[in-house]
Motif scaffolding. Structure first.
Motif, PDB file in Angstrom:
ATOM      1  N   LEU A  74     -93.610 -47.007  32.734  1.00  0.00           N
ATOM      2  CA  LEU A  74     -93.962 -48.219  32.148  1.00  0.00           C
ATOM      3  C   LEU A  74     -92.901 -48.194  30.557  1.00  0.00           C
ATOM      4  CD1 LEU A  74     -95.320 -50.533  31.745  1.00  0.00           C
ATOM      5  CD2 LEU A  74     -97.175 -49.587  30.765  1.00  0.00           C
ATOM      6  N   GLU A  75     -92.899 -47.051  29.983  1.00  0.00           N
ATOM      7  CA  GLU A  75     -91.966 -46.859  28.827  1.00  0.00           C
ATOM      8  C   GLU A  75     -90.618 -47.258  28.996  1.00  0.00           C
ATOM      9  OE1 GLU A  75     -93.611 -43.123  27.290  1.00  0.00           O
ATOM     10  OE2 GLU A  75     -95.404 -43.863  26.356  1.00  0.00           O
ATOM     11  N   PRO A  80     -85.868 -53.188  23.779  1.00  0.00           N
ATOM     12  CA  PRO A  80     -85.300 -52.595  22.402  1.00  0.00           C
ATOM     13  C   PRO A  80     -86.172 -52.915  21.382  1.00  0.00           C
ATOM     14  CG  PRO A  80     -83.998 -54.503  22.997  1.00  0.00           C
ATOM     15  CD  PRO A  80     -84.726 -54.339  24.254  1.00  0.00           C
ATOM     16  N   TYR A  81     -86.842 -53.913  20.946  1.00  0.00           N
ATOM     17  CA  TYR A  81     -87.784 -54.316  20.197  1.00  0.00           C
ATOM     18  C   TYR A  81     -89.231 -53.707  20.290  1.00  0.00           C
ATOM     19  CZ  TYR A  81     -83.482 -56.915  18.825  1.00  0.00           C
ATOM     20  OH  TYR A  81     -82.494 -57.161  18.554  1.00  0.00           O
TER      21      TYR A  81
END
Length: 131
Positions: A74-75, A80-81
């Motif tokens: 999931l990570e 990117p934000y």
């Protein structure tokens, strides 16, 4: 969702069975949140989000190998934000991120590790054509 039932053995056995499924479906990420917000109809499908949320509500620990693998996967999908994007409804990014972060926070306080082995899923064999 009831406060007294998530820690029962029946709920934990169910979550243990759900966690044995080792496949990852990126297309279903956020489907439950979009259904709750009202952007998609409720059709009764089970999603990745539901598995992580159920595991966090039943007290499964993040130290469980299967949960740790789901969290790692999931990570990798995080933008990117720091937001998780929804493929069909970009306006759900904040709700999806809020919901997943809450589930991940609950997993950090879990105290139960399941003992089911991963299911060996194989596709059905195709039968011979009759014509």
């Amino acid at each position: 969702m009831r406060p007294t039932r998530p820690r029962l053995d029946a709920a934990r056995i169910g979550v243990d069975h759900l966690l044995t499924r080792e496949t990852r479906d990126e297309s279903t990420r956020g489907w439950e949140v979009s259904r709750l917000v009202g952007l998609e109809p409720a059709t009764g499908q089970i999603t990745f989000y539901a598995t992580v949320d159920l595991a966090s509500r039943c007290g499964v620990s993040a130290d469980d190998r299967r949960v740790r693998d789901l969290i790692t996967w999931l990570e990798t999908l995080q933008g990117p934000y720091g937001l998780w994007e929804h493929h069909a409804h970009p306006q759900l990014s904040r709700w999806l991120t809020f919901d997943l972060e809450a589930s991940l926070r609950r997993l950090a306080h879990g105290d139960w590790i399941g003992n089911e082995e991963p299911a060996s899923l194989t596709p059905y064999k195709r039968g011979r054509r009759r014509y």
